[in-house]
Design a protein around this motif. Sequence first.
Motif, mmCIF file in Angstrom:
data_model
loop_
_atom_site.group_PDB
_atom_site.id
_atom_site.type_symbol
_atom_site.label_atom_id
_atom_site.label_comp_id
_atom_site.label_asym_id
_atom_site.label_seq_id
_atom_site.Cartn_x
_atom_site.Cartn_y
_atom_site.Cartn_z
ATOM 1 N N SER A 6 -62.215 -19.755 -2.789
ATOM 2 C CA SER A 6 -61.784 -21.156 -2.768
ATOM 3 C C SER A 6 -62.380 -21.948 -3.921
ATOM 4 C CB SER A 6 -62.191 -21.816 -1.446
ATOM 5 O OG SER A 6 -61.578 -21.173 -0.345
ATOM 6 N N SER A 7 -63.559 -21.540 -4.376
ATOM 7 C CA SER A 7 -64.264 -22.313 -5.398
ATOM 8 C C SER A 7 -64.078 -21.755 -6.809
ATOM 9 C CB SER A 7 -65.761 -22.361 -5.073
ATOM 10 O OG SER A 7 -66.312 -21.038 -5.068
ATOM 11 N N LEU A 8 -63.190 -20.786 -6.987
ATOM 12 C CA LEU A 8 -62.921 -20.292 -8.333
ATOM 13 C C LEU A 8 -62.413 -21.435 -9.208
ATOM 14 C CD1 LEU A 8 -61.106 -16.859 -7.692
ATOM 15 C CD2 LEU A 8 -63.450 -17.213 -8.504
ATOM 16 N N SER A 9 -62.770 -21.423 -10.481
ATOM 17 C CA SER A 9 -62.329 -22.483 -11.384
ATOM 18 C C SER A 9 -61.564 -21.896 -12.576
ATOM 19 C CB SER A 9 -63.534 -23.300 -11.864
ATOM 20 O OG SER A 9 -64.525 -22.442 -12.432
ATOM 21 N N ILE A 10 -62.244 -21.220 -13.486
ATOM 22 C CA ILE A 10 -61.578 -20.655 -14.676
ATOM 23 C C ILE A 10 -60.544 -19.604 -14.268
ATOM 24 C CG2 ILE A 10 -61.913 -19.509 -16.892
ATOM 25 C CD1 ILE A 10 -63.136 -22.319 -16.667
ATOM 26 N N TYR A 11 -60.910 -18.765 -13.318
ATOM 27 C CA TYR A 11 -60.025 -17.689 -12.872
ATOM 28 C C TYR A 11 -59.231 -18.064 -11.619
ATOM 29 C CZ TYR A 11 -61.745 -14.227 -16.212
ATOM 30 O OH TYR A 11 -62.037 -13.527 -17.360
ATOM 31 N N LYS A 12 -59.039 -19.350 -11.407
ATOM 32 C CA LYS A 12 -58.305 -19.825 -10.236
ATOM 33 C C LYS A 12 -56.887 -19.249 -10.172
ATOM 34 C CE LYS A 12 -58.502 -22.947 -6.788
ATOM 35 N NZ LYS A 12 -59.633 -23.017 -5.845
ATOM 36 N N GLY A 13 -56.337 -18.912 -11.331
ATOM 37 C CA GLY A 13 -54.962 -18.427 -11.397
ATOM 38 C C GLY A 13 -54.715 -17.132 -10.655
ATOM 39 N N ILE A 14 -55.763 -16.362 -10.359
ATOM 40 C CA ILE A 14 -55.518 -15.085 -9.664
ATOM 41 C C ILE A 14 -54.985 -15.318 -8.258
ATOM 42 C CG2 ILE A 14 -57.380 -14.008 -10.988
ATOM 43 C CD1 ILE A 14 -58.900 -13.723 -8.308
ATOM 44 N N LEU A 15 -55.244 -16.497 -7.696
ATOM 45 C CA LEU A 15 -54.756 -16.785 -6.340
ATOM 46 C C LEU A 15 -53.252 -17.038 -6.318
ATOM 47 C CD1 LEU A 15 -57.630 -19.005 -4.915
ATOM 48 C CD2 LEU A 15 -57.265 -16.550 -4.672
ATOM 49 N N LYS A 16 -52.622 -17.072 -7.497
ATOM 50 C CA LYS A 16 -51.161 -17.159 -7.561
ATOM 51 C C LYS A 16 -50.525 -15.772 -7.601
ATOM 52 C CE LYS A 16 -51.244 -21.581 -10.045
ATOM 53 N NZ LYS A 16 -50.851 -22.293 -11.296
ATOM 54 N N ARG A 17 -51.353 -14.756 -7.833
ATOM 55 C CA ARG A 17 -50.861 -13.383 -7.816
ATOM 56 C C ARG A 17 -50.648 -12.942 -6.376
ATOM 57 N NH1 ARG A 17 -49.098 -11.786 -12.531
ATOM 58 N NH2 ARG A 17 -49.396 -9.642 -11.811
ATOM 59 N N SER A 18 -49.660 -12.094 -6.160
ATOM 60 C CA SER A 18 -49.228 -11.782 -4.798
ATOM 61 C C SER A 18 -50.326 -11.167 -3.927
ATOM 62 C CB SER A 18 -48.007 -10.856 -4.837
ATOM 63 O OG SER A 18 -48.303 -9.663 -5.547
ATOM 64 N N VAL A 19 -51.018 -10.147 -4.410
ATOM 65 C CA VAL A 19 -52.019 -9.467 -3.579
ATOM 66 C C VAL A 19 -53.247 -10.346 -3.335
ATOM 67 C CG1 VAL A 19 -53.560 -7.480 -3.397
ATOM 68 C CG2 VAL A 19 -51.209 -7.158 -4.174
ATOM 69 N N PRO A 20 -53.877 -10.929 -4.387
ATOM 70 C CA PRO A 20 -55.013 -11.824 -4.120
ATOM 71 C C PRO A 20 -54.638 -13.000 -3.214
ATOM 72 C CG PRO A 20 -54.983 -11.206 -6.424
ATOM 73 C CD PRO A 20 -53.689 -10.724 -5.837
ATOM 74 N N LYS A 21 -53.411 -13.508 -3.365
ATOM 75 C CA LYS A 21 -52.971 -14.618 -2.513
ATOM 76 C C LYS A 21 -52.879 -14.176 -1.058
ATOM 77 C CE LYS A 21 -49.219 -17.994 -2.024
ATOM 78 N NZ LYS A 21 -47.926 -18.461 -2.589
#
Length: 409
Positions: free
Chosen positions: A12-27
């Motif tokens: 929840s607190s990722l900042s620079i790599y926040k974009g990985i939560l838009k990827r299907s598996v990490p999401k």
Amino acid sequence: MNKTEKSLLLLSSLSIYKGILKRSVPKAFYNLLLSADKEPVKFLSAYGDFYSLLSQRGYSDRFAYCMTEAALFDENCFTEFSAGGKTEQLPQNVVDAVIRDCKAINFVSSLSAEEILNDYKHIDKIKEIADTLPKWEKGKPAQAFADFNGDIAPLADFYRKNGCGMFARYRAFIWRDGDIQPVVHPDSIDVSSFIGYERQRNQVIENTLSFIENKSCNNCLLYGDKGTGKSSTVKAIANKFRDKGLRIVEMPKERLVDFPVLVDKIASLPMKFIIFIDDLSFQKQDQSYTSLKAVLEGGLASRPENTLIYATSNRRHLVKETWDDRNTDDINRRDNMEETLSLSDRFGLSVYFGVPQKDEFLEIVFELARKNNIKLSEQELALKAERFALSRGGRSPRCAKQFVESLFC
């Protein structure tokens, strides 16, 4: 705080790599962690959704790799600066955020199915079902993350060598529907697999190497007879220099009017790009013809420094010309002819691929036969190959390859 709760907070607190939560598996994994205190139906549904997606992507036995690969190919300020060799320009607080995110992703990637189930708030209610649930294997993280020890230099070096975002994940692209789309399964042809035409290929290789090394180079037209390896040469050279930051984008000739849009998307990227136009020819001087002329030389929407145009054609002058074109009663007939020839002249390098002579054709056949362990004498091969070439309308490297392949049937 248990490991599942900590993992949720870290993601929840990722900042620079926040974009990985838009990827299907990490999401999907993030949604699973969010359900760790929900009722059994919601938790089990999220568990099933995640495992289904993980196995569908082929990562059920290497969960850690899946999570860290998503981070490795994320496009963010750190990866973009690193790909351009400008990591030192990043403020220290951004560098600190990168280090924190990488440590967080490594921690989350070590979370097992058993740990999530043990930490589940209502595990007593689903104990019997939990024992039967499929479990993923953690496996090993992607190498760049497996070696991460708080020093961003090796990670930055990865991006400098491989690019960032989808340009790090893929090497070949196509312009489609107004955007750059990755080619998931590109042709893996290698320069070493070619037989003959060394002089022509070396010209293109030297030009490409000069481009990569920021030396003088030219847009290139590969023209000549069908089946002589023009398109294969371009694809093989793109494969050869992939590790030097070279990428290839195929642009259909009917979409040449989109060239300004394409270059806007890649002009600021640190990689080098070959814009590949295959089988280029025109029935007349249409809008695409004019657009390409402007791109090659003289237009406002000219190519950026990180881009070269490589085109293949069966025609030297690219535009189909008839006798009527020469016998026109137009008083500016010479001007019209010069206009027709001007496009091909704007390619600084033109390389001719002609049909091979009989002995050259047979040498290609003999070498392909040796590579494929064909147990026929050269005399037998020559006789059969000539017959095959006659049935195909002439000799060419493509014809030689098809002949050898026919021997397996």
